[in-house]
Structures are given as C-alpha cells and as structure tokens.
Design a protein around this motif. Structure first.
Motif, PDB file in Angstrom:
ATOM      1  N   UNK A 174      36.708  59.747  -2.538  1.00 52.18           N
ATOM      2  CA  UNK A 174      37.708  58.593  -2.356  1.00 52.18           C
ATOM      3  C   UNK A 174      36.850  57.513  -2.446  1.00 52.18           C
ATOM      4  N   UNK A 175      37.060  56.313  -3.436  1.00 53.38           N
ATOM      5  CA  UNK A 175      36.820  55.530  -3.477  1.00 53.38           C
ATOM      6  C   UNK A 175      36.555  54.458  -3.297  1.00 53.38           C
ATOM      7  N   UNK A 176      35.808  53.880  -2.026  1.00 52.25           N
ATOM      8  CA  UNK A 176      36.622  52.254  -0.435  1.00 52.25           C
ATOM      9  C   UNK A 176      35.687  51.571  -0.918  1.00 52.25           C
ATOM     10  N   UNK A 177      36.777  50.267  -0.749  1.00 51.38           N
ATOM     11  CA  UNK A 177      36.089  49.295  -0.719  1.00 51.38           C
ATOM     12  C   UNK A 177      36.082  48.561   0.543  1.00 51.38           C
ATOM     13  N   UNK A 178      35.235  47.514   1.286  1.00 50.16           N
ATOM     14  CA  UNK A 178      35.149  46.868   2.735  1.00 50.16           C
ATOM     15  C   UNK A 178      34.987  45.431   2.352  1.00 50.16           C
ATOM     16  N   UNK A 179      36.338  44.631   2.934  1.00 46.78           N
ATOM     17  CA  UNK A 179      36.350  43.550   2.172  1.00 46.78           C
ATOM     18  C   UNK A 179      36.159  42.964   3.334  1.00 46.78           C
ATOM     19  N   UNK A 180      35.512  41.563   3.125  1.00 47.08           N
ATOM     20  CA  UNK A 180      35.224  40.735   4.102  1.00 47.08           C
ATOM     21  C   UNK A 180      35.365  38.830   4.049  1.00 47.08           C
ATOM     22  N   UNK A 181      36.445  38.286   4.548  1.00 48.62           N
ATOM     23  CA  UNK A 181      36.463  37.606   4.433  1.00 48.62           C
ATOM     24  C   UNK A 181      36.571  36.037   4.997  1.00 48.62           C
ATOM     25  N   UNK A 182      35.166  36.788   5.935  1.00 49.84           N
ATOM     26  CA  UNK A 182      35.046  35.146   7.359  1.00 49.84           C
ATOM     27  C   UNK A 182      33.440  35.332   6.816  1.00 49.84           C
ATOM     28  N   UNK A 183      32.408  33.817   6.797  1.00 45.85           N
ATOM     29  CA  UNK A 183      31.602  33.837   6.364  1.00 45.85           C
ATOM     30  C   UNK A 183      30.739  34.453   7.908  1.00 45.85           C
ATOM     31  N   UNK A 184      28.822  34.763   6.704  1.00 49.52           N
ATOM     32  CA  UNK A 184      28.403  35.949   7.370  1.00 49.52           C
ATOM     33  C   UNK A 184      27.662  35.188   7.848  1.00 49.52           C
ATOM     34  N   UNK A 185      26.906  35.160   8.814  1.00 56.54           N
ATOM     35  CA  UNK A 185      26.173  34.246   9.625  1.00 56.54           C
ATOM     36  C   UNK A 185      24.964  34.374   9.402  1.00 56.54           C
ATOM     37  N   UNK A 186      23.405  33.611   9.720  1.00 58.54           N
ATOM     38  CA  UNK A 186      22.422  34.222   9.694  1.00 58.54           C
ATOM     39  C   UNK A 186      22.474  35.227  10.989  1.00 58.54           C
TER      40      UNK A 186
END
Length: 233
Positions: free
Chosen positions: A124-136
C-alpha cells in the motif's frame, strides 16, 4: 505518573550504515575521516552501524573497532556478519550483531509453493503530508512512505523518508530520501538551499550542490549510482 520505573516502547531512528570493504583498519580510518571532513555537521559523533558482509575472520577486529571510534563515530551495532569467527570477536568486543530487515533465514526444507501475489495486493503506497513549518532541530520521518512538506524547512531540521521527498517551501535543512535503501527515490524542491541532500546514502553537502541550482526549483535523483540534479519544471 507511571507506576513502573521503566517502560519499553518501539520506536524508529535514522542511522547511517558504514559498509566496510577493506580489512586494513588504517585505510578504513582515513576513508572515514575524509567523509567526516566533508560533512562534519552531519557525521561528527554520529551513531552508525557497521556492515561487515565483505569481511572475514582474518580481520583484526579490535584494531578495526578502534580505527572507527578514533574518528568520533559511535558504533551502535554490526550487521551483515556471516563469518562465525568474526561474530565471536564482535561479541567479545561487547557489540550487538544485528540482523538486517532484508535478511531471511534459509530453511533446509523446500519452501511451500504458493500463488504469486502482485505488488498491488501486497503493498500500500503511503504519503505523509506536513503543512506546518519544520523548525530547526525537528526531525520528520515518513516510514515506508513518501513525504510532502507544503511549508518551509529551517536550517537544522531534518526530513527522512523511505520514499520520495517533496518540499514546496524554502528548503534550508537536510533531506534524506530512500532511507531504507531504495535507489529509485527522488527529491523534489521548489527552492533548494539545503544543508545536505541524500538519496539511499549517496549525499551532497551544501557546498557540493551546483551553484546554478542553488535557491532554484530542482529535482535530485541517482544515475549510475551518483547523485544528479536537474531543473524542476
């Protein structure tokens, strides 16, 4: 508050695997030091697993272990060991011998015949989506999945995916696609200003990214075992 003094939980960590292809400790030490000098922020004091699949019991393991430690790398385990004598030496050195996920024990009896299963039925092909900024200092890992970031990624942040990585904002951190070894994975970025990019262990630090692509929309992939880059249309 927990009623017990300890609690065991499963977790996932990203570790670099160092494949040893030479039996001389000094040669290995120098090669590792050269790699660390190229990317000190990424490799300095990094925990690593040593893969010894090509080594035999003839190697002086005590010297080999010391050669690796002298570079500052932290050995957390050894994988790929098929030589029983070498296994004993590694165990005496106090290091765990690890079985990689793809290794399977061979049965003495013929395997049962089963109906073939198509990839579509088994995966099953999965995708993780992140909509928030990725901080240091933040790490995001997409296990057995692609990773899509729709916001910016700060310097010091790390993106890790077993599949492809897509970044639709400013990319200043580190991106490691194909973390499980899939060499067909790619990195897609609308504004490439990364500290490090890696696909299946092959990596470039910031200074190695061609100047004409820096800060531009770019696409990275592997070709003939080496990283390549092109304009993202």
């Amino acid at each position: 508050m927990s009623q017990t003094p300890i609690e065991l939980k499963g977790s996932s960590f990203t570790l670099s695997v160092v494949h040893l292809h030479h039996s001389q400790p000094e040669v290995v030490r120098q090669a590792l030091q050269d790699k660390i000098d190229q990317a000190p922020a990424f490799l300095k004091n990094a925990p690593v697993v040593l893969n010894v699949a090509t080594l035999s019991g003839d190697v002086n393991w005590k010297q080999m272990q010391q050669a690796v430690i002298s570079t500052g790398l932290r050995i957390v385990g050894v994988s790929g060991c098929k030589d029983e004598n070498l296994k004993r030496m590694i165990a005496r050195a106090g290091l765990p011998v690890l079985a990689e996920g793809k290794e399977q024990k061979r049965s003495a009896e013929p395997a049962a015949v089963t109906e073939p299963v198509t990839p579509a039925e088994n995966l099953v092909l999965k995708t993780r989506v992140v909509n928030t900024p990725v901080r240091s200092g933040q790490q995001i890992y997409a296990r057995n999945a692609d990773l899509i970031i729709t916001n910016s990624v700060s310097a010091g942040a790390e993106l890790v995916a077993d599949g492809n990585i897509h970044i639709y904002g400013m990319m200043r951190g580190r991106a490691l696609a194909g973390a499980s070894g899939d060499r067909d994975c790619q990195i897609f970025c609308t504004n490439l200003s990364a500290e490090l990019v890696s696909i299946a262990g092959e990596y470039w630090i910031m200074d190695q990214i061609p100047a004409e692509f820096f800060g531009k929309a770019s696409r990275l992939s592997l070709k003939d075992g080496a990283l390549t880059i092109q304009t993202l249309n």
